[in-house]
Design a protein around this motif. Structure first.
Motif, mmCIF file in Angstrom:
data_model
loop_
_atom_site.group_PDB
_atom_site.id
_atom_site.type_symbol
_atom_site.label_atom_id
_atom_site.label_comp_id
_atom_site.label_asym_id
_atom_site.label_seq_id
_atom_site.Cartn_x
_atom_site.Cartn_y
_atom_site.Cartn_z
ATOM 1 N N MET A 103 45.395 26.344 27.773
ATOM 2 C CA MET A 103 45.250 27.619 28.485
ATOM 3 C C MET A 103 44.144 28.447 27.849
ATOM 4 O O MET A 103 44.011 28.492 26.623
ATOM 5 C CB MET A 103 46.579 28.368 28.506
ATOM 6 N N THR A 104 43.342 29.082 28.689
ATOM 7 C CA THR A 104 42.188 29.857 28.234
ATOM 8 C C THR A 104 42.171 31.227 28.902
ATOM 9 O O THR A 104 43.100 31.577 29.631
ATOM 10 C CB THR A 104 40.878 29.124 28.591
ATOM 11 N N SER A 105 41.100 31.945 28.696
ATOM 12 C CA SER A 105 40.934 33.242 29.353
ATOM 13 C C SER A 105 40.912 33.092 30.872
ATOM 14 O O SER A 105 41.208 34.045 31.594
ATOM 15 C CB SER A 105 39.671 33.939 28.861
ATOM 16 N N ASP A 106 40.608 31.905 31.381
ATOM 17 C CA ASP A 106 40.644 31.670 32.827
ATOM 18 C C ASP A 106 42.060 31.785 33.389
ATOM 19 O O ASP A 106 42.238 32.006 34.581
ATOM 20 C CB ASP A 106 40.091 30.283 33.164
ATOM 21 N N ASP A 107 43.066 31.630 32.536
ATOM 22 C CA ASP A 107 44.463 31.754 32.961
ATOM 23 C C ASP A 107 44.966 33.188 32.887
ATOM 24 O O ASP A 107 46.102 33.466 33.269
ATOM 25 C CB ASP A 107 45.357 30.853 32.100
ATOM 26 N N PHE A 108 44.153 34.079 32.375
ATOM 27 C CA PHE A 108 44.515 35.497 32.275
ATOM 28 C C PHE A 108 44.335 36.130 33.646
ATOM 29 O O PHE A 108 43.283 36.009 34.261
ATOM 30 C CB PHE A 108 43.626 36.200 31.243
ATOM 31 N N ASN A 109 45.379 36.818 34.145
ATOM 32 C CA ASN A 109 45.360 37.336 35.515
ATOM 33 C C ASN A 109 44.860 38.762 35.660
ATOM 34 O O ASN A 109 44.313 39.123 36.682
ATOM 35 C CB ASN A 109 46.771 37.268 36.114
ATOM 36 N N GLY A 110 45.100 39.618 34.675
ATOM 37 C CA GLY A 110 44.815 41.034 34.855
ATOM 38 C C GLY A 110 45.827 41.648 35.818
ATOM 39 O O GLY A 110 46.827 41.035 36.163
ATOM 40 N N GLY A 111 45.587 42.842 36.236
ATOM 41 C CA GLY A 111 46.485 43.480 37.196
ATOM 42 C C GLY A 111 47.594 44.274 36.526
ATOM 43 O O GLY A 111 47.544 44.575 35.344
ATOM 44 N N TYR A 112 48.589 44.591 37.308
ATOM 45 C CA TYR A 112 49.708 45.408 36.869
ATOM 46 C C TYR A 112 50.705 44.585 36.045
ATOM 47 O O TYR A 112 50.676 43.359 36.058
ATOM 48 C CB TYR A 112 50.429 46.000 38.086
ATOM 49 N N THR A 113 51.599 45.261 35.371
ATOM 50 C CA THR A 113 52.655 44.591 34.611
ATOM 51 C C THR A 113 53.932 44.597 35.437
ATOM 52 O O THR A 113 54.503 45.643 35.672
ATOM 53 C CB THR A 113 52.898 45.311 33.263
ATOM 54 N N TRP A 114 54.361 43.451 35.863
ATOM 55 C CA TRP A 114 55.571 43.306 36.661
ATOM 56 C C TRP A 114 56.615 42.547 35.853
ATOM 57 O O TRP A 114 57.066 41.467 36.222
ATOM 58 C CB TRP A 114 55.272 42.554 37.956
ATOM 59 N N THR A 115 57.043 43.110 34.762
ATOM 60 C CA THR A 115 58.001 42.445 33.887
ATOM 61 C C THR A 115 59.312 42.167 34.596
ATOM 62 O O THR A 115 59.874 41.063 34.485
ATOM 63 C CB THR A 115 58.248 43.293 32.618
#
Length: 123
Positions: A103-115
């Motif tokens: 897994m790399t930065s390409d797997d990072f989604n950004g956006g809101y936190t929906w815990t």
């Protein structure tokens, strides 16, 4: 990291669901926070007993309030990277570790936190 003391000595069957937050709240320019999350999960995986362990990994972030859970999942923001039996039952923990390492930065989604939604997905 690096503070785990040897292997887990449990003789019980373990089902462990890891949830990694890839929302904007953990973003930094070099993705160090993201990498730290992945490194911690991998460190824990490597300490688990192989005989009776199953693991799962959920990568979560969220969408705005105008989106439904299904719409957000369709965008890949609440992603079950692998389920409890994704690498055998019990898991081949070396394969689990290799997947996390991939897994790399390409797997990072950004956006809101929906815990809350991510917890619901885990259950």
């Amino acid at each position: 990291l690096g503070n785990l003391q040897g292997k887990c000595s449990s003789t019980n069957a373990l089902d462990i669901i890891f949830m990694v937050d890839s929302s904007g709240s953990v973003y930094d320019d070099e993705y160090n926070n993201w990498q730290s999350e992945l490194d911690l999960v991998n460190e824990i995986v490597q300490s688990l007993p192989e005989e009776k362990t199953r693991t799962s990994l959920i990568n979560f972030s969220g969408c705005g309030s105008s989106f439904t859970l299904e719409q957000c999942q369709a965008q890949g923001r609440l992603d079950v990277v692998f389920g409890l039996d994704g690498y055998g039952a019990p898991n081949d923990l070396e394969l689990v570790s290799t997947r996390i390492d991939s897994m790399t930065s390409d797997d990072f989604n950004g956006g809101y936190t929906w815990t809350n939604e991510a917890l619901g997905l885990a259950l």
